[in-house]
Design an enzyme around this catalytic site. Structure first.
Site, PDB file in Angstrom:
ATOM      1  N   LYS A   9      29.531  63.260 -36.914  1.00 28.92           N
ATOM      2  CA  LYS A   9      29.839  63.803 -38.251  1.00 28.92           C
ATOM      3  C   LYS A   9      29.516  65.304 -38.341  1.00 28.92           C
ATOM      4  O   LYS A   9      28.839  65.864 -37.473  1.00 28.92           O
ATOM      5  CB  LYS A   9      29.065  63.004 -39.300  1.00 28.92           C
ATOM      6  N   TYR A  49      38.150  55.994 -44.898  1.00 26.58           N
ATOM      7  CA  TYR A  49      37.090  55.262 -45.596  1.00 26.58           C
ATOM      8  C   TYR A  49      37.613  54.484 -46.804  1.00 26.58           C
ATOM      9  O   TYR A  49      36.830  54.172 -47.709  1.00 26.58           O
ATOM     10  CB  TYR A  49      35.991  56.230 -46.032  1.00 26.58           C
ATOM     11  N   PHE A  57      29.300  55.973 -53.744  1.00 28.78           N
ATOM     12  CA  PHE A  57      29.085  57.119 -52.842  1.00 28.78           C
ATOM     13  C   PHE A  57      30.376  57.652 -52.233  1.00 28.78           C
ATOM     14  O   PHE A  57      30.350  58.587 -51.440  1.00 28.78           O
ATOM     15  CB  PHE A  57      28.091  56.741 -51.737  1.00 28.78           C
ATOM     16  N   ARG A  85      26.439  50.526 -31.936  1.00 29.15           N
ATOM     17  CA  ARG A  85      25.678  50.368 -33.185  1.00 29.15           C
ATOM     18  C   ARG A  85      24.168  50.347 -32.911  1.00 29.15           C
ATOM     19  O   ARG A  85      23.384  50.883 -33.693  1.00 29.15           O
ATOM     20  CB  ARG A  85      26.146  49.130 -33.945  1.00 29.15           C
ATOM     21  N   THR A  91      21.992  52.702 -40.869  1.00 26.30           N
ATOM     22  CA  THR A  91      22.804  53.669 -41.626  1.00 26.30           C
ATOM     23  C   THR A  91      21.931  54.729 -42.277  1.00 26.30           C
ATOM     24  O   THR A  91      22.257  55.918 -42.259  1.00 26.30           O
ATOM     25  CB  THR A  91      23.617  52.933 -42.721  1.00 26.30           C
ATOM     26  N   ARG A 102      20.434  58.212 -35.031  1.00 26.33           N
ATOM     27  CA  ARG A 102      20.182  58.612 -36.430  1.00 26.33           C
ATOM     28  C   ARG A 102      18.716  58.984 -36.644  1.00 26.33           C
ATOM     29  O   ARG A 102      18.416  59.926 -37.394  1.00 26.33           O
ATOM     30  CB  ARG A 102      20.645  57.513 -37.381  1.00 26.33           C
ATOM     31  N   ASN A 112      24.390  61.423 -41.845  1.00 27.72           N
ATOM     32  CA  ASN A 112      23.702  60.494 -40.930  1.00 27.72           C
ATOM     33  C   ASN A 112      24.239  60.565 -39.501  1.00 27.72           C
ATOM     34  O   ASN A 112      24.191  59.588 -38.756  1.00 27.72           O
ATOM     35  CB  ASN A 112      23.687  59.063 -41.490  1.00 27.72           C
ATOM     36  N   HIS A 115      29.190  57.884 -37.113  1.00 28.35           N
ATOM     37  CA  HIS A 115      29.802  56.650 -37.607  1.00 28.35           C
ATOM     38  C   HIS A 115      30.182  55.827 -36.396  1.00 28.35           C
ATOM     39  O   HIS A 115      30.564  56.380 -35.365  1.00 28.35           O
ATOM     40  CB  HIS A 115      31.072  56.970 -38.421  1.00 28.35           C
ATOM     41  N   GLU A 126      40.522  51.606 -36.288  1.00 26.38           N
ATOM     42  CA  GLU A 126      39.962  52.966 -36.369  1.00 26.38           C
ATOM     43  C   GLU A 126      40.401  53.816 -35.178  1.00 26.38           C
ATOM     44  O   GLU A 126      40.651  55.009 -35.321  1.00 26.38           O
ATOM     45  CB  GLU A 126      38.425  52.893 -36.445  1.00 26.38           C
TER      46      GLU A 126
HETATM   47  P1  CMP Z   1      29.294  55.226 -42.080  1.00 27.95           P
HETATM   48  O1  CMP Z   1      28.896  54.322 -40.982  1.00 27.95           O
HETATM   49  O2  CMP Z   1      30.117  56.416 -41.724  1.00 27.95           O
HETATM   50  O3  CMP Z   1      30.085  54.385 -43.187  1.00 27.95           O
HETATM   51  C1  CMP Z   1      30.161  54.796 -44.529  1.00 27.95           C
HETATM   52  C2  CMP Z   1      29.191  55.879 -44.864  1.00 27.95           C
HETATM   53  O4  CMP Z   1      28.878  56.023 -46.236  1.00 27.95           O
HETATM   54  C3  CMP Z   1      27.870  55.594 -44.205  1.00 27.95           C
HETATM   55  O5  CMP Z   1      27.979  55.754 -42.798  1.00 27.95           O
HETATM   56  C4  CMP Z   1      26.958  56.579 -44.933  1.00 27.95           C
HETATM   57  O6  CMP Z   1      26.967  57.862 -44.345  1.00 27.95           O
HETATM   58  C5  CMP Z   1      27.632  56.707 -46.310  1.00 27.95           C
HETATM   59  N1  CMP Z   1      26.803  56.120 -47.379  1.00 27.95           N
HETATM   60  C6  CMP Z   1      26.263  56.802 -48.410  1.00 27.95           C
HETATM   61  N2  CMP Z   1      25.575  55.972 -49.214  1.00 27.95           N
HETATM   62  C7  CMP Z   1      25.672  54.737 -48.685  1.00 27.95           C
HETATM   63  C8  CMP Z   1      25.150  53.450 -49.042  1.00 27.95           C
HETATM   64  N3  CMP Z   1      24.414  53.263 -50.140  1.00 27.95           N
HETATM   65  N4  CMP Z   1      25.462  52.388 -48.245  1.00 27.95           N
HETATM   66  C9  CMP Z   1      26.234  52.547 -47.131  1.00 27.95           C
HETATM   67  N5  CMP Z   1      26.743  53.732 -46.742  1.00 27.95           N
HETATM   68  C10 CMP Z   1      26.461  54.821 -47.500  1.00 27.95           C
END
Ligand code: CMP
Length: 137
Positions: A9, A49, A57, A85, A91, A102, A112, A115, A126
């Site tokens: 990211k 997304y 969010f 993962r 996350t 992370r 973070n 992804h 994807e």
């Molecule tokens: P990612 O794996 O890219 O998938 C969706 C993204 O939304 C996640 O990582 C986070 O960076 C972002 N995000 C922000 N707030 C939340 C939340 N409460 N729960 C899950 N993802 C979140």
């Protein structure tokens, strides 16, 4: 051989840790089948997304993902999806296990660092969102 999609990211790209993150994948036995650095448009990020469109969010997530370039990568190997993962960690970096990407490189749940596809089925979708078949080798 299983494939999965990784996105490094904008926060991690800006920190200049792309190579360090790609090395973690290779050191864990995953192969880089394709990779490129791209600037997502708002439409790209909203489409990628779309599954989160109703989440509170979503707007911040899209804004963050277009704030700078990202590096998208197809990783290949045994259990590539779950292995990636495990390497990423939780996350929310505050909950990520020590030694995960992370925990080591991310600042917040929005910024973070990475992804990763969350199922083999989503990985297929994807990967085709970002790559033509001839780019994956
Ligand atoms: P990612 O794996 O890219 O998938 C969706 C993204 O939304 C996640 O990582 C986070 O960076 C972002 N995000 C922000 N707030 C939340 C939340 N409460 N729960 C899950 N993802 C979140």
């Amino acid at each position: 051989m299983e494939q999965t999609l990784s996105i490094i990211k904008p926060d991690a790209v800006a920190k200049n840790v792309v190579g360090k993150i790609l090395s973690r994948f290779e050191d864990a036995g995953l192969r880089i089948a394709a990779t490129k650095k791209i600037q997502l448009s708002q439409a790209d990020a909203e489409a990628f997304y779309a599954i989160h469109a109703e989440r509170p969010f979503f707007k911040d997530l899209v804004e963050f993902m277009i704030s700078g370039p990202v590096v998208v990568t197809v990783l290949e190997g045994d259990s590539a999806m779950s292995k990636n993962r495990d390497l990423m960690g939780a996350t929310n970096p505050a909950e990520a296990e020590a030694g995960t990407i992370r925990a080591d490189f991310a600042e917040s749940i929005d910024a973070n660092a990475v992804h990763g596809s969350d199922s083999v089925e989503n990985a297929v979708n994807e990967i085709s969102f970002f790559f033509a078949q001839r780019e994956i080798n």
